[in-house]
Design a protein around this motif. Structure first.
Motif, PDB file in Angstrom:
ATOM      1  N   SER A  42       0.821  -1.219   0.000  1.00  0.00           N
ATOM      2  CA  SER A  42       0.000   0.000   0.000  1.00  0.00           C
ATOM      3  C   SER A  42       0.848   1.259   0.000  1.00  0.00           C
ATOM      4  O   SER A  42       1.817   1.339   0.745  1.00  0.00           O
ATOM      5  CB  SER A  42      -0.861   0.105   1.265  1.00  0.00           C
ATOM      6  OG  SER A  42      -1.127  -1.130   1.801  1.00  0.00           O
ATOM      7  N   THR A  76      -6.684  -2.720  -9.613  1.00  0.00           N
ATOM      8  CA  THR A  76      -7.416  -3.865  -9.048  1.00  0.00           C
ATOM      9  C   THR A  76      -7.739  -3.650  -7.564  1.00  0.00           C
ATOM     10  O   THR A  76      -8.715  -4.204  -7.062  1.00  0.00           O
ATOM     11  CB  THR A  76      -6.644  -5.189  -9.221  1.00  0.00           C
ATOM     12  OG1 THR A  76      -5.382  -5.092  -8.550  1.00  0.00           O
ATOM     13  CG2 THR A  76      -6.432  -5.515 -10.681  1.00  0.00           C
ATOM     14  N   GLY A  77      -6.938  -2.824  -6.870  1.00  0.00           N
ATOM     15  CA  GLY A  77      -7.246  -2.510  -5.472  1.00  0.00           C
ATOM     16  C   GLY A  77      -8.606  -1.837  -5.343  1.00  0.00           C
ATOM     17  O   GLY A  77      -9.358  -2.094  -4.398  1.00  0.00           O
ATOM     18  N   ALA A  78      -8.935  -0.985  -6.338  1.00  0.00           N
ATOM     19  CA  ALA A  78     -10.238  -0.301  -6.319  1.00  0.00           C
ATOM     20  C   ALA A  78     -11.367  -1.319  -6.393  1.00  0.00           C
ATOM     21  O   ALA A  78     -12.452  -1.094  -5.836  1.00  0.00           O
ATOM     22  CB  ALA A  78     -10.325   0.683  -7.488  1.00  0.00           C
ATOM     23  N   ARG A 104     -12.216   5.384  -0.593  1.00  0.00           N
ATOM     24  CA  ARG A 104     -10.894   5.875  -0.141  1.00  0.00           C
ATOM     25  C   ARG A 104     -10.905   6.283   1.324  1.00  0.00           C
ATOM     26  O   ARG A 104     -10.020   7.025   1.767  1.00  0.00           O
ATOM     27  CB  ARG A 104     -10.448   7.070  -1.001  1.00  0.00           C
ATOM     28  CG  ARG A 104     -10.381   6.777  -2.492  1.00  0.00           C
ATOM     29  CD  ARG A 104      -9.313   5.792  -2.872  1.00  0.00           C
ATOM     30  NE  ARG A 104      -9.458   5.313  -4.244  1.00  0.00           N
ATOM     31  CZ  ARG A 104      -8.794   4.281  -4.742  1.00  0.00           C
ATOM     32  NH1 ARG A 104      -7.920   3.622  -4.012  1.00  0.00           N
ATOM     33  NH2 ARG A 104      -8.995   3.885  -5.982  1.00  0.00           N
ATOM     34  N   VAL A 134     -10.918  -3.673   3.890  1.00  0.00           N
ATOM     35  CA  VAL A 134     -10.574  -4.307   2.605  1.00  0.00           C
ATOM     36  C   VAL A 134      -9.692  -5.559   2.746  1.00  0.00           C
ATOM     37  O   VAL A 134      -9.835  -6.495   1.946  1.00  0.00           O
ATOM     38  CB  VAL A 134      -9.967  -3.265   1.627  1.00  0.00           C
ATOM     39  CG1 VAL A 134      -8.580  -2.813   2.049  1.00  0.00           C
ATOM     40  CG2 VAL A 134      -9.960  -3.778   0.198  1.00  0.00           C
ATOM     41  N   SER A 135      -8.840  -5.632   3.771  1.00  0.00           N
ATOM     42  CA  SER A 135      -7.969  -6.819   3.870  1.00  0.00           C
ATOM     43  C   SER A 135      -8.744  -8.111   4.095  1.00  0.00           C
ATOM     44  O   SER A 135      -8.507  -9.095   3.386  1.00  0.00           O
ATOM     45  CB  SER A 135      -6.914  -6.645   4.967  1.00  0.00           C
ATOM     46  OG  SER A 135      -5.989  -5.679   4.581  1.00  0.00           O
ATOM     47  N   SER A 141     -10.418  -9.016   0.826  1.00  0.00           N
ATOM     48  CA  SER A 141      -9.535  -9.500  -0.246  1.00  0.00           C
ATOM     49  C   SER A 141      -8.897 -10.846   0.097  1.00  0.00           C
ATOM     50  O   SER A 141      -8.328 -11.495  -0.766  1.00  0.00           O
ATOM     51  CB  SER A 141      -8.449  -8.466  -0.553  1.00  0.00           C
ATOM     52  OG  SER A 141      -7.527  -8.398   0.508  1.00  0.00           O
ATOM     53  N   GLY A 155      -1.659  -3.924  -8.598  1.00  0.00           N
ATOM     54  CA  GLY A 155      -2.291  -4.666  -7.516  1.00  0.00           C
ATOM     55  C   GLY A 155      -1.282  -5.313  -6.593  1.00  0.00           C
ATOM     56  O   GLY A 155      -0.246  -4.712  -6.263  1.00  0.00           O
ATOM     57  N   ASP A 174      -1.104  -9.138  -6.747  1.00  0.00           N
ATOM     58  CA  ASP A 174      -0.865 -10.491  -7.273  1.00  0.00           C
ATOM     59  C   ASP A 174      -0.938 -10.499  -8.796  1.00  0.00           C
ATOM     60  O   ASP A 174      -1.270 -11.505  -9.396  1.00  0.00           O
ATOM     61  CB  ASP A 174      -1.919 -11.455  -6.706  1.00  0.00           C
ATOM     62  CG  ASP A 174      -3.341 -11.051  -7.112  1.00  0.00           C
ATOM     63  OD1 ASP A 174      -3.561  -9.861  -7.467  1.00  0.00           O
ATOM     64  OD2 ASP A 174      -4.232 -11.920  -7.111  1.00  0.00           O
ATOM     65  N   ILE A 175      -0.668  -9.362  -9.422  1.00  0.00           N
ATOM     66  CA  ILE A 175      -0.838  -9.286 -10.880  1.00  0.00           C
ATOM     67  C   ILE A 175       0.236 -10.115 -11.590  1.00  0.00           C
ATOM     68  O   ILE A 175      -0.066 -10.919 -12.464  1.00  0.00           O
ATOM     69  CB  ILE A 175      -0.810  -7.807 -11.378  1.00  0.00           C
ATOM     70  CG1 ILE A 175      -1.792  -6.950 -10.562  1.00  0.00           C
ATOM     71  CG2 ILE A 175      -1.113  -7.738 -12.873  1.00  0.00           C
ATOM     72  CD1 ILE A 175      -3.207  -7.474 -10.478  1.00  0.00           C
ATOM     73  N   ARG A 230       0.399   8.875   1.590  1.00  0.00           N
ATOM     74  CA  ARG A 230      -1.031   8.617   1.776  1.00  0.00           C
ATOM     75  C   ARG A 230      -1.735   9.828   2.404  1.00  0.00           C
ATOM     76  O   ARG A 230      -2.821  10.216   1.989  1.00  0.00           O
ATOM     77  CB  ARG A 230      -1.187   7.404   2.668  1.00  0.00           C
ATOM     78  CG  ARG A 230      -2.199   6.282   2.456  1.00  0.00           C
ATOM     79  CD  ARG A 230      -3.258   6.366   1.478  1.00  0.00           C
ATOM     80  NE  ARG A 230      -3.063   5.670   0.224  1.00  0.00           N
ATOM     81  CZ  ARG A 230      -3.256   4.386   0.008  1.00  0.00           C
ATOM     82  NH1 ARG A 230      -3.640   3.594   0.962  1.00  0.00           N
ATOM     83  NH2 ARG A 230      -3.077   3.871  -1.189  1.00  0.00           N
ATOM     84  N   ARG A 283      -2.038  -3.666   7.129  1.00  0.00           N
ATOM     85  CA  ARG A 283      -2.571  -4.149   5.857  1.00  0.00           C
ATOM     86  C   ARG A 283      -1.508  -4.949   5.084  1.00  0.00           C
ATOM     87  O   ARG A 283      -1.795  -5.997   4.520  1.00  0.00           O
ATOM     88  CB  ARG A 283      -3.053  -2.956   5.029  1.00  0.00           C
ATOM     89  CG  ARG A 283      -4.086  -3.303   4.023  1.00  0.00           C
ATOM     90  CD  ARG A 283      -5.204  -2.265   3.938  1.00  0.00           C
ATOM     91  NE  ARG A 283      -4.729  -0.915   3.735  1.00  0.00           N
ATOM     92  CZ  ARG A 283      -4.552  -0.368   2.529  1.00  0.00           C
ATOM     93  NH1 ARG A 283      -4.757  -1.065   1.433  1.00  0.00           N
ATOM     94  NH2 ARG A 283      -4.173   0.885   2.418  1.00  0.00           N
ATOM     95  N   ARG A 334      -1.717 -13.814   3.901  1.00  0.00           N
ATOM     96  CA  ARG A 334      -2.937 -14.578   3.581  1.00  0.00           C
ATOM     97  C   ARG A 334      -2.573 -15.798   2.714  1.00  0.00           C
ATOM     98  O   ARG A 334      -1.559 -15.804   2.006  1.00  0.00           O
ATOM     99  CB  ARG A 334      -3.959 -13.682   2.887  1.00  0.00           C
ATOM    100  CG  ARG A 334      -3.567 -13.298   1.496  1.00  0.00           C
ATOM    101  CD  ARG A 334      -4.635 -12.451   0.804  1.00  0.00           C
ATOM    102  NE  ARG A 334      -4.107 -11.993  -0.464  1.00  0.00           N
ATOM    103  CZ  ARG A 334      -4.145 -10.743  -0.903  1.00  0.00           C
ATOM    104  NH1 ARG A 334      -4.712  -9.792  -0.197  1.00  0.00           N
ATOM    105  NH2 ARG A 334      -3.630 -10.433  -2.075  1.00  0.00           N
TER     106      ARG A 334
HETATM  107  O1  C5P Z   1      -4.014  -0.863  -3.813  1.00  0.00           O
HETATM  108  P1  C5P Z   1      -5.010  -0.585  -2.708  1.00  0.00           P
HETATM  109  O2  C5P Z   1      -4.380  -0.100  -1.444  1.00  0.00           O
HETATM  110  O3  C5P Z   1      -6.146   0.262  -3.147  1.00  0.00           O
HETATM  111  O4  C5P Z   1      -5.625  -2.026  -2.394  1.00  0.00           O
HETATM  112  C1  C5P Z   1      -6.553  -2.205  -1.361  1.00  0.00           C
HETATM  113  C2  C5P Z   1      -6.490  -3.628  -0.839  1.00  0.00           C
HETATM  114  O5  C5P Z   1      -6.987  -4.529  -1.832  1.00  0.00           O
HETATM  115  C3  C5P Z   1      -5.116  -4.174  -0.479  1.00  0.00           C
HETATM  116  O6  C5P Z   1      -4.742  -3.853   0.838  1.00  0.00           O
HETATM  117  C4  C5P Z   1      -5.303  -5.662  -0.637  1.00  0.00           C
HETATM  118  O7  C5P Z   1      -5.884  -6.224   0.535  1.00  0.00           O
HETATM  119  C5  C5P Z   1      -6.319  -5.770  -1.749  1.00  0.00           C
HETATM  120  N1  C5P Z   1      -5.738  -6.104  -3.048  1.00  0.00           N
HETATM  121  C6  C5P Z   1      -5.467  -7.424  -3.300  1.00  0.00           C
HETATM  122  N2  C5P Z   1      -5.026  -7.803  -4.536  1.00  0.00           N
HETATM  123  C7  C5P Z   1      -4.849  -6.898  -5.504  1.00  0.00           C
HETATM  124  C8  C5P Z   1      -5.090  -5.525  -5.251  1.00  0.00           C
HETATM  125  C9  C5P Z   1      -5.520  -5.159  -3.994  1.00  0.00           C
HETATM  126  O8  C5P Z   1      -5.615  -8.262  -2.414  1.00  0.00           O
HETATM  127  N3  C5P Z   1      -4.443  -7.306  -6.716  1.00  0.00           N
END
Ligand code: C5P
Length: 223
Positions: free
Chosen positions: A9, A31-33, A90, A98-99, A102, A128, A130-131, A156, A180, A187
């Motif tokens: 992050s 992808t985080g969005a 946001r 979000v954690s 996800s 992201g 895991d891209i 941030r 986070r 995970r």
């Molecule tokens: O990038 P951002 O901080 O917006 O992502 C938010 C959350 O989404 C991350 O902390 C993570 O838990 C999850 N995430 C994920 N895999 C991704 C992108 C984001 O698990 N490819």
């Protein structure tokens, strides 16, 4: 062609991904969005964050879409179903929610399909966690972007002020991003980690323009 940008992050992924996409004439996918949008929907619906099957149902039911502000080629607007959630995803509340969202395999599976469908439609910079490892393991360019914890927290705080969302406490932000990162890295499904063939870039103390240029160069060489 896919340019994958992963990292923790606040490492600057969003800023860098959008600028690289603009310069290369690619689209970009945050992808985080998408995970944030699912977390938002879950909170709206009062779904418990450990209820994996309900979270999975949300991810399978709702389409997540991105939109443009007029005159801006970068898709900054985020929608889930009929709701625009560009700013709503946001908040500190979503940062916290979000954690667990996800980490749910059912959510990841549903979003993986959406992410591949979007990315396979053209040339994309995809950012992201895991891209390079899971979503697009054959990406032409893979970058793992990091920065020190302190620098990430400062960025941030500034970002929220710039977005007009209001000021947030630096110490709280620092603690939250460490929490986070730990959750994302530990995970079981698709943890945050660099792909074996990723180029590592540490942006601490560097101008963001240097990082952008470095990634554009990697992409041009890979073409
Ligand atoms: O990038 P951002 O901080 O917006 O992502 C938010 C959350 O989404 C991350 O902390 C993570 O838990 C999850 N995430 C994920 N895999 C991704 C992108 C984001 O698990 N490819």
């Amino acid at each position: 062609m896919i340019v994958a940008i992963d990292g923790p992050s606040g490492a600057g992924k969003s800023t860098v991904a959008k600028a690289v996409a603009k310069e290369l004439g690619f689209s970009c996918l945050d992808t985080g969005a998408m995970y944030r949008a699912i977390a938002w929907r879950a909170l709206q619906d009062g779904v418990a964050l450990d209820d994996e099957s309900a979270l999975g149902a949300i991810a399978r039911t709702y389409d997540i879409a991105f939109g443009h502000v007029e005159g801006d080629p970068v898709p900054r607007r985020v929608f889930i179903g009929d709701d625009e959630v560009t700013d709503a995803i946001r908040t500190a509340e979503i940062d916290r929610a979000v954690s667990p969202v996800s980490a749910a395999p059912a959510v990841r599976e549903a979003l993986l399909d959406q992410q591949r469908r979007i990315g396979n439609a053209g040339d994309y910079v995809v950012e992201g966690r895991d891209i390079g490892t899971v979503v697009f393991p054959d990406a032409a360019v893979k970058v793992f972007l990091t920065a020190s914890d302190e620098e990430r927290a400062h960025r941030r705080v500034r970002q929220n002020v710039d977005r007009g969302i209001g000021s947030i406490d630096y110490d709280e932000v620092l603690a939250d991003l460490r929490r986070r990162d730990a959750a994302d890295s530990s995970r079981a499904t698709a943890p945050l980690r660099p792909a074996d063939d990723a180029v590592h870039i540490d942006s601490t103390g560097h101008y963001i323009e240097e990082v952008i240029e470095q990634i554009c160069k990697l992409a041009r060489e890979a073409r």
